[in-house]
Structure formats: C-alpha cells, structure tokens
Write a protein that holds these residues in place. Structure first.
Motif, PDB file in Angstrom:
ATOM      1  N   GLY A 271     -66.901   9.338 -16.172  1.00  0.00           N
ATOM      2  CA  GLY A 271     -67.336   8.066 -15.278  1.00  0.00           C
ATOM      3  C   GLY A 271     -66.620   6.683 -15.951  1.00  0.00           C
ATOM      4  N   ALA A 272     -65.856   6.193 -14.930  1.00  0.00           N
ATOM      5  CA  ALA A 272     -64.992   5.189 -15.187  1.00  0.00           C
ATOM      6  C   ALA A 272     -65.909   4.045 -15.974  1.00  0.00           C
ATOM      7  N   VAL A 273     -67.089   3.685 -15.504  1.00  0.00           N
ATOM      8  CA  VAL A 273     -67.787   2.489 -16.227  1.00  0.00           C
ATOM      9  C   VAL A 273     -68.231   3.025 -17.658  1.00  0.00           C
ATOM     10  N   ALA A 274     -68.713   4.510 -17.750  1.00  0.00           N
ATOM     11  CA  ALA A 274     -68.944   5.038 -19.122  1.00  0.00           C
ATOM     12  C   ALA A 274     -67.977   4.799 -20.003  1.00  0.00           C
ATOM     13  N   ALA A 275     -66.781   5.431 -19.677  1.00  0.00           N
ATOM     14  CA  ALA A 275     -65.465   5.324 -20.404  1.00  0.00           C
ATOM     15  C   ALA A 275     -65.192   3.639 -20.658  1.00  0.00           C
ATOM     16  N   ASP A 276     -65.129   2.867 -19.847  1.00  0.00           N
ATOM     17  CA  ASP A 276     -64.654   1.518 -20.063  1.00  0.00           C
ATOM     18  C   ASP A 276     -65.651   0.871 -21.166  1.00  0.00           C
ATOM     19  N   SER A 277     -66.746   1.304 -20.888  1.00  0.00           N
ATOM     20  CA  SER A 277     -67.974   0.221 -21.659  1.00  0.00           C
ATOM     21  C   SER A 277     -67.819   0.728 -23.374  1.00  0.00           C
ATOM     22  N   VAL A 278     -67.139   1.881 -23.814  1.00  0.00           N
ATOM     23  CA  VAL A 278     -66.839   2.113 -25.155  1.00  0.00           C
ATOM     24  C   VAL A 278     -65.524   1.859 -25.509  1.00  0.00           C
ATOM     25  N   SER A 279     -64.558   1.305 -24.518  1.00  0.00           N
ATOM     26  CA  SER A 279     -63.266   0.868 -24.762  1.00  0.00           C
ATOM     27  C   SER A 279     -63.146   0.000 -25.658  1.00  0.00           C
ATOM     28  N   THR A 280     -62.206  -0.250 -26.765  1.00  0.00           N
ATOM     29  CA  THR A 280     -61.928  -1.275 -27.723  1.00  0.00           C
ATOM     30  C   THR A 280     -62.150  -2.711 -27.078  1.00  0.00           C
ATOM     31  N   ALA A 281     -61.203  -2.558 -26.017  1.00  0.00           N
ATOM     32  CA  ALA A 281     -61.185  -3.958 -25.241  1.00  0.00           C
ATOM     33  C   ALA A 281     -62.609  -4.374 -24.826  1.00  0.00           C
ATOM     34  N   LEU A 282     -63.416  -3.613 -24.108  1.00  0.00           N
ATOM     35  CA  LEU A 282     -64.587  -4.259 -23.837  1.00  0.00           C
ATOM     36  C   LEU A 282     -65.709  -4.639 -25.013  1.00  0.00           C
ATOM     37  N   LEU A 283     -65.635  -3.679 -25.858  1.00  0.00           N
ATOM     38  CA  LEU A 283     -66.294  -3.712 -27.232  1.00  0.00           C
ATOM     39  C   LEU A 283     -66.029  -5.215 -27.792  1.00  0.00           C
ATOM     40  N   LEU A 284     -64.708  -5.700 -27.998  1.00  0.00           N
ATOM     41  CA  LEU A 284     -64.440  -6.996 -28.300  1.00  0.00           C
ATOM     42  C   LEU A 284     -64.997  -8.004 -27.330  1.00  0.00           C
ATOM     43  N   VAL A 285     -65.116  -7.985 -26.131  1.00  0.00           N
ATOM     44  CA  VAL A 285     -65.399  -8.738 -25.508  1.00  0.00           C
ATOM     45  C   VAL A 285     -66.895  -9.090 -25.622  1.00  0.00           C
ATOM     46  N   LEU A 286     -67.790  -7.698 -25.886  1.00  0.00           N
ATOM     47  CA  LEU A 286     -69.187  -7.763 -26.174  1.00  0.00           C
ATOM     48  C   LEU A 286     -69.391  -8.493 -27.409  1.00  0.00           C
ATOM     49  N   GLU A 287     -68.464  -8.605 -28.353  1.00  0.00           N
ATOM     50  CA  GLU A 287     -68.623  -9.372 -29.591  1.00  0.00           C
ATOM     51  C   GLU A 287     -68.922 -10.874 -29.445  1.00  0.00           C
ATOM     52  N   THR A 288     -68.578 -11.314 -28.323  1.00  0.00           N
ATOM     53  CA  THR A 288     -68.492 -12.842 -27.988  1.00  0.00           C
ATOM     54  C   THR A 288     -69.882 -13.096 -27.265  1.00  0.00           C
ATOM     55  N   LEU A 289     -70.737 -12.271 -27.177  1.00  0.00           N
ATOM     56  CA  LEU A 289     -71.963 -12.393 -26.480  1.00  0.00           C
ATOM     57  C   LEU A 289     -72.944 -12.420 -27.737  1.00  0.00           C
ATOM     58  N   SER A 290     -74.090 -13.228 -27.394  1.00  0.00           N
ATOM     59  CA  SER A 290     -75.330 -13.241 -28.410  1.00  0.00           C
ATOM     60  C   SER A 290     -75.757 -11.879 -28.590  1.00  0.00           C
ATOM     61  N   PRO A 291     -76.408 -11.493 -29.637  1.00  0.00           N
ATOM     62  CA  PRO A 291     -77.158 -10.322 -29.393  1.00  0.00           C
ATOM     63  C   PRO A 291     -78.147  -9.796 -28.275  1.00  0.00           C
ATOM     64  N   LEU A 292     -79.044 -10.903 -27.772  1.00  0.00           N
ATOM     65  CA  LEU A 292     -79.821 -10.689 -26.645  1.00  0.00           C
ATOM     66  C   LEU A 292     -78.949 -10.446 -25.431  1.00  0.00           C
ATOM     67  N   GLU A 293     -77.680 -11.321 -25.418  1.00  0.00           N
ATOM     68  CA  GLU A 293     -76.908 -11.053 -24.081  1.00  0.00           C
ATOM     69  C   GLU A 293     -76.209  -9.568 -24.189  1.00  0.00           C
ATOM     70  N   ARG A 294     -76.023  -9.249 -25.354  1.00  0.00           N
ATOM     71  CA  ARG A 294     -75.208  -7.908 -25.439  1.00  0.00           C
ATOM     72  C   ARG A 294     -76.189  -6.766 -25.267  1.00  0.00           C
TER      73      ARG A 294
END
Length: 305
Positions: free
Chosen positions: A101-124
């Motif tokens: 699934g494209a969503v599942a694959a993208d959601s563990v990509s390094t690029a997206l994980l780096l974006v998630l780092e910029t969220l607060s813990p609750l937002e993430r």
C-alpha cells in the motif's frame, strides 16, 4: 528482547496485535530499538492490568503504546536537539508487504519520519493513528486522553503541517527501484555524468554519523557537489573499508528501495532516497551511526502494516 509466548487468551491477544503495536511505536519514535522497548513495556502493563473489563484489546493496547511513546518523545527530544550532526531515523529492513500500500510504505519513509519529527508528540500520535491506521476520532480521543473535538482540531493541524512539508507524488515503485539501481552502478563506477542525470538540481545529502563515525556535519547540497561526492564512492575507503572489501546490497529499507553497505564483519551504513515529480533523486539519507544499524544488522524484516 524475549517475546512473550502465547499460552493463554491474554497472551494470544497481545501477540495478535504485536505487529500493530510495533508499527505504531516505530512511526511515533523513529527508532526500532525504542519501539521494541515500548512494546515490551506495554506487555508488562498488559500483564499486570485487570483485563476483566477490557472489551477491545486492540484499542486498549494501542492506548498504552501511544502514551508510552509520547512520554518517551518528550523525554528524548532535548537529546535529539543536541545530537552531533543531522539526526536521521533509525532504518529498518522491510518486506515486500510493507510496500503493497502506498500509504503504508510512505508512512515509514525516512522523509516522512523526518517531517513527523517537527510535530509535537500529541500531533504525531494523532496523525499516525488517523492517517496511517484509520482509527476514528473517537478511538484516538480515548487513546490520547483528549476530547473528540480536540482530537479533530489536532488531526487537522497535523495533516496540514505534513502536507505543507511532504507533498505527495505519484508512487512508481518500478521507477524508484530503477533509479536506485542506476545510481548505485554510477556511483561504484565513478560515472559523474549519469549521477548528474539522476539527481535533481536541488538534491540534498544528509549524513548521520552521530559523532561515532566521520560524516558530514551539515547537509551537502546541489547536483554537482553531491554527484562528485558519490562519484568517488567506488575508489574511496569508507570507514576503514576499501571498495574491494565492501559489498552493497539493494534491498527494501523503510518501505522503499534502499542500499545497505556491508564490510567484512559489520553493516557500515544504509542509504534511502526521496524523489521529485520527475523521478529524480531529491534527497539522500545516509545513516552510518553504528548505534542505529542494529536492526538492519540482525537481518530482521519488519512488517510495518
């Protein structure tokens, strides 16, 4: 870590959702080791809890894992801010199912994980539970101890934040793998012209050595600079390993094609890529910190459904 062996209904319930729990924890923490610790702590809490009133073990366990991961995010954020050089998520090997699934694959990509780092813990946590695992707002509200209205607002804010920093491009797995293969061949062969063709003009190379091994402490930016960097790969000694003693494996890393660099007795580094709308490489993420390579070195392929 010693995993619990299912011998009773409660243990069977935990094992049934263990992949889900690890998948949530990894996306929240960006670390396989930390995710394993959180899942183990969740098992201990599950074992000690009065489960007679638990009607939905999946929701109950997800709540435990989400809160444990958010606590850990809050306590480790200052350490990441003082990290030596760029901080990148800990890479994991993924099986073919992770890319189904494209969503599942993208959601563990390094690029997206780096974006998630910029969220607060609750937002993430809200973003991961809603956008990746399709939990309802009501379910998430119970998991993160917030009102449903607050969760809706947080979900909207997190989604807009991610969209602004992570545009979605049509996923073409065959194209990405082909470009990765050609990149590896050009780098090992010192083919500067082909490297220039494969890289976008604004390509950025991020290298994570964590102060443990020698790496660039700032991003390397620009098509020609990055191309020249990799054109020397086939003739340069890297971390004390000469090119004749190094083996490079093209495999699935974080849901997409990636490279794993092996020395005679250890994994030296991993590399993952992000692509622009034209299919050119626009970001390269190189993890060489040995503390972050254990999950890759042990050869475990994670199902991050």
């Amino acid at each position: 870590m010693t995993r619990p062996q299912p011998t009773d209904p409660d243990q069977l319930a935990f094992q049934q959702y263990r992949t889900l729990l690890f998948s949530v924890a990894y996306r929240l923490l960006g670390s396989a080791a930390d995710a394993e610790d959180v899942v183990q702590d969740a098992w201990l809490k599950w074992s000690a809890a009065d489960r007679s009133g638990v009607a939905d073990p999946r929701a109950y366990l997800t709540r435990i894992v989400s809160n444990l991961a958010m606590e850990q995010l809050r306590s480790t954020r200052h350490r990441r801010e003082s990290y030596v050089g760029p901080w990148l998520p800990e890479p994991v090997l993924t099986g073919p199912d992770a890319a189904d699934g494209a969503v599942a694959a993208d959601s563990v990509s390094t690029a997206l994980l780096l974006v998630l780092e910029t969220l607060s813990p609750l937002e993430r946590a809200v973003f991961v539970l809603k956008e990746v695992f399709a939990f309802s707002h009501a379910e998430i509200a119970q998991a993160v101890d917030r009102s449903e209205a607050a969760v809706r607002q947080t979900a909207h804010r997190a989604r807009e934040h991610v969209r602004a920093r992570r545009p979605r491009f049509p996923a073409d797995r065959a194209r990405r793998r082909d470009v990765t293969e050609r990149f590896l061949a050009a780098a090992t062969g010192g083919d500067l012209n082909t490297l220039m063709e494969l890289l976008s003009p604004e390509v950025t190379l991020w290298t994570d050595g964590g102060g443990k091994v020698r790496q660039a402490l700032k991003p390397v930016v620009g098509q020609e600079t990055v191309a020249r960097w990799f054109a020397a790969l086939g003739s340069a000694t890297y971390q004390g390993v000469g090119p004749d003693r190094m083996r490079t494996e093209l495999t699935s890393v974080n849901g997409g094609p990636g490279l794993v660099f092996h020395g005679p007795d250890r994994v030296i580094a991993t590399m993952t890529f992000d692509f622009d709308p034209a299919g050119r490489i626009c970001a390269i993420h190189n993890v060489a910190n040995p503390d972050k390579l254990r999950a890759v070195a042990d050869g475990t392929r994670h199902r991050l459904s």
